[in-house]
Design an enzyme around this catalytic site. Structure first.
Site, PDB file in Angstrom:
ATOM      1  N   PHE A  84       0.846  -1.191   0.000  1.00 44.54           N
ATOM      2  CA  PHE A  84       0.000   0.000   0.000  1.00 44.54           C
ATOM      3  C   PHE A  84       0.883   1.242   0.000  1.00 44.54           C
ATOM      4  CE2 PHE A  84      -4.389  -1.280   1.887  1.00 44.54           C
ATOM      5  CZ  PHE A  84      -4.571  -2.165   0.835  1.00 44.54           C
ATOM      6  N   LYS A  85       0.560   2.191  -0.858  1.00 43.73           N
ATOM      7  CA  LYS A  85       1.247   3.481  -0.828  1.00 43.73           C
ATOM      8  C   LYS A  85       0.350   4.457  -0.080  1.00 43.73           C
ATOM      9  CE  LYS A  85       3.863   6.730  -3.585  1.00 43.73           C
ATOM     10  NZ  LYS A  85       3.690   7.783  -2.566  1.00 43.73           N
ATOM     11  N   TYR A  86       0.682   4.649   1.188  1.00 40.42           N
ATOM     12  CA  TYR A  86      -0.169   5.449   2.064  1.00 40.42           C
ATOM     13  C   TYR A  86      -0.051   6.936   1.742  1.00 40.42           C
ATOM     14  CZ  TYR A  86      -0.500   1.107   4.719  1.00 40.42           C
ATOM     15  OH  TYR A  86      -0.717  -0.190   5.083  1.00 40.42           O
TER      16      TYR A  86
END
Length: 819
Positions: A416-418
């Site tokens: 996940f790319k937060y």
């Protein structure tokens, strides 16, 4: 007593300079009327400047500006000894004062833009007391007159080589002055000069009125040019000693460290002393340095290249070439074949740049270089706790198919790319307790005081893992629900105070999502594969949620291995978007060999290694970004009209960048500024835009330094204003509330306008007229769709999309905009 005769005779002979650089708002404010006891005479007959324009001449004036001096505590360090003969400068002639037999003569320097092989430092004149600041301004003048990278590198190399040869103690301050900085990026040292202070100092030194200063700026457009013109015919009975590089740098540091009551006056007096001692080009570049608007093209890459070459030419260094025991000294290098010399330079540059990205501190690097040259530099200046390394960067992808093609179906991890703030966490323990702790941003700024809750969290992690004595971790700080840990938006995170936060005052809870480990227990992990680093991270640090509600949490990024199949990764990608993330980061697990072009024919001749090691400051193909605003079909595009622009920086200095975009309000017939755009443009498009929007006067003007057309700019203040005449298709990540834009104000929020976050240019819409551009209503409709279940519920999150001043914008995407 200092006497000033004010006219512009010397302006005709100075080199032609570019005008109107930097922030227009700052430069305009720079010349606002300020209080001060200034005596001046009325304007007289205009004279012609070096720009071929008419500006007013001033009557002769005598004014005493040395009545006050800096406090005695600064005198011994700051004021250099009067080591030059005393003379009077009258109309460019040098006159002896009785009792002094030697005239003061300006130093005449040899050219610096020659091939370093054909250059000798011995031919440059010098001062007995140190490196002359005039030599540095000689380099500035050469740099500002060219856009050739070869000439820039040659000039910097020869400049640094001369300083190393003649006064090595001046090498460090020279590097900072050439870089227009005072210290490493993580050191909070700034000049802290407002425009009023610099404006008053120029007036005090030159004796001109604020109105005259404003007229000069309107004509010349550059603070440095204005300062030169203002003190052109300055006369002194007892001339000031020539400036040295160390003296100028020390003076700037004194300005930066002036604090408390009376600091403004103290800074003003220090500036006056510098400007009084400066002559000609020294005045020009001194003023630009004070304004933080040097603009000579000496970017970090060029500086490191030049430093490496200068050291290679000045010191013997073993083992730079395979099969060579030593690198020839500077005399021997002149006889080297060009191909061998280029190989030596490349090796030297690799060493210096490789050390700097892991340890970006010129002071430590220069100390080691001056001691033994390039030999053993990596061991002398290693990755160090408390000094941030430049982070690895990801390359953008537009689809999962492209990702699989790029990585040749090799195993990878999707994470996940937060949508938070990237953080580099440094920690050392002593006797089981946290003894040193730092958090650095994506741009290496120290933000430790912003996150005291993260410090408490790290202390708890180390107490639970007594085997850990030190580490450097790459992570993302994300706003979360304090009770459930659910992810919140980046807008929520931006509501936190930026520094000096107290734990008791924290209202936005965060979670530290760790995704990489670069250093552990005294050992650098940079050369280990991501599979190895990831395993060490997960085995050394376990997820942790404190019992106290609202305290910072720790966990690992949510991830998935590629072995589950592309269909599952596609579902994972969609889930990341639904979870208010920006998308995915795709990371190669092991070192592989791939065809960089994706061409299967003759691939055995073209394959290259693709390492899974941690590569500081590189946009590596082993880390790929798959973001929602990069993927076709995600989000609506907008048709916007360019209505203004700013002067570019660095490589884009000759173009407009960023460009201000606007929507069309049909009810008022006005264009309303909505966002800055600086991504998606090609060099040729930049050049074409600069040619089309060229400042001028007359009825057909389409680019002006003043707003001439019906536009509502809200809080934006561009350097130039465009006549609305084109429609560009722009796509961004999402629509946000903004304190800068007033577009759609009242449609989405009663107090704020809307703006486009991370806008990217797609194409010019030649099929549309400006009246067919997107409207505020359309902008608001997109914003409401984004609210999902919150539709109809207005939240005034603070998101400043003015990238030039906002510290809260996601640093990873700001880097993408600047790239």
């Amino acid at each position: 007593m200092v006497k000033r005769k004010l006219s512009f005779d010397d302006a005709k002979s100075s080199p032609k300079k570019r005008t109107k650089h930097g922030s227009q708002a700052r430069l305009d404010a720079f010349f606002t009327t300020s209080p001060g006891k200034i005596r001046a005479t009325p304007l007289e007959t205009p004279v012609e400047t070096n720009h071929g324009e008419k500006i007013p001449s001033l009557s002769p004036l005598v004014i005493d500006v040395d009545a006050e001096d800096v406090e005695t505590q600064f005198e011994e360090r700051l004021v250099p000894p009067l080591a030059v003969p005393q003379t009077v400068r009258v109309q460019k002639k040098e006159v002896n004062i009785p009792g002094h037999s030697v005239k003061f003569q300006p130093l005449q320097f040899a050219p610096l833009d020659v091939d370093p092989i054909n250059y000798s430092p011995d031919g440059q004149p010098w001062l007995e007391k140190g490196a002359p600041y005039a030599f540095l301004t000689h380099a500035f003048s050469t740099l500002s007159s060219t856009r050739s990278r070869i000439i820039i590198i040659n000039t910097l190399t020869n400049c640094l080589r001369t300083i190393i040869s003649k006064h090595p103690e001046s090498l460090l301050p020279s590097l900072y002055l050439l870089s227009n900085t005072l210290a490493p990026p993580y050191a909070p040292i700034e000049l802290g000069l407002g425009p009023a202070i610099i404006s008053r100092a120029i007036q005090n030194v030159s004796g001109i009125t604020p109105a005259t200063l404003k007229k000069l700026y309107n004509t010349l457009g550059d603070p440095g040019d204005v300062a030169v013109a203002a003190k052109t015919n300055l006369r002194t009975l007892v001339p000031h000693p020539q400036l040295t590089i160390s003296y100028v740098y020390d003076s700037l540091m004194m300005i930066a460290h002036s604090k408390g009551q009376g600091a403004a006056r103290q800074k003003e007096k220090l500036i006056e002393k510098l400007l009084l001692s400066a002559n000609g080009e020294e005045t020009r570049y001194m003023t630009r340095t004070l304004c933080q608007n040097l603009r000579v093209g000496a970017v970090r890459t060029s500086m490191l290249t030049a430093l490496a070459r200068a050291i290679a030419l000045s010191y013997e260094s073993p083992g730079l070439l395979e099969g060579e025991d030593t690198l020839h000294n500077k005399a021997g290098l002149s006889d080297c074949p060009r191909n061998e010399l280029n190989e030596i330079f490349l090796k030297a540059e690799s060493i210096v740049k490789g050390v700097f990205v892991k340890h970006p501190n010129y002071g430590n690097i220069v100390t080691a270089l001056l001691d033994t040259g390039l030999y053993g530099l990596e061991e002398k200046v290693p990755l160090t706790i408390g000094i941030p390394l430049h982070p690895t960067l990801g390359s953008p992808m537009r689809s999962l198919d492209e990702v699989y093609d790029r990585l040749a179906n090799q195993p990878f991890v999707a994470e996940f790319k937060y949508d938070g703030q990237r953080a580099q966490v440094h920690a050392i323990t002593k006797d089981g307790r946290l003894s040193e702790f730092k958090i650095f941003s994506r741009h290496l700024e120290d933000m430790t005081s912003k996150y005291p809750d993260i410090q408490l969290l790290v202390n708890s992690l180390l107490e639970r893992s007594p085997s850990i004595s030190s580490f450097v971790m790459d992570a993302e700080i994300v706003a979360v629900n304090p009770r459930t840990g659910a992810i919140k938006t980046f807008q929520e995170l931006s509501n936190r105070a930026k520094k000096d936060v107290q734990v008791r005052d924290i209202q936005v809870s965060v979670c530290l999502y760790a995704f990489d480990l670069m250093y552990l227990n005294g050992e650098s992990l940079l050369q280990k594969t991501f599979r190895e680093r990831r395993s060490l991270l997960q085995n050394s640090f376990s997820p942790y949620t404190p019992e106290e509600i609202g305290f910072a949490r720790f966990t690992h990024v949510e991830s998935m291995n590629s072995e589950v199949g592309q269909a599952s990764v596609e579902v994972f990608w969609r889930r990341s978007i639904e979870s208010q993330c920006e998308g995915l980061m795709i990371k190669l697990l092991d070192n592989i060999v791939v065809d960089p072009e994706g061409d299967k024919s003759n691939s055995h001749m073209r394959k290259k290694p693709l390492p899974a090691t941690y590569e500081p400051d590189k946009r590596t193909a082993a880390w790929l970004k798959l973001k929602k605003d990069y993927v076709s079909g995600v989000g609506d595009s907008l048709d916007l009209v360019p209505v203004g622009a700013w002067y570019g920086n660095g490589r884009k200095v000759k173009w407009w960048s960023p460009i201000l975009m606007a929507v069309y309000d049909q009810s008022s017939g006005q264009f309303v500024a909505v966002c800055k755009c600086m991504s998606g443009f090609t060099d040729s498009f930049y050049q074409d835009t600069r040619d089309r929007y060229n400042p001028g006067d007359g009825p057909d003007v389409i680019c002006s330094p003043r707003p001439l057309w019906e536009c509502d700019f809200g809080g934006f203040t561009p350097d130039v204003y465009f006549r609305p005449q084109e429609v560009w298709e722009i796509r961004g990540a999402d629509i946000t509330l903004s304190p800068v834009s007033v577009a759609a104000k009242g449609l989405g929020s009663l107090t704020r306008g809307l703006s486009l976050r991370f806008p990217r240019f797609l194409r010019v819409r030649e099929d549309k007229t400006i009246e067919q551009a997107s409207t505020p209503e359309f902008l608001a409709s997109i914003w409401k769709k984004q609210q999902g279940s919150k539709e109809g519920h207005v939240e005034d999150e603070l998101v400043d999309v003015d990238f030039a001043s906002s510290p809260g914008v996601s640093e990873d995407d700001l880097s993408e905009l600047v790239a």
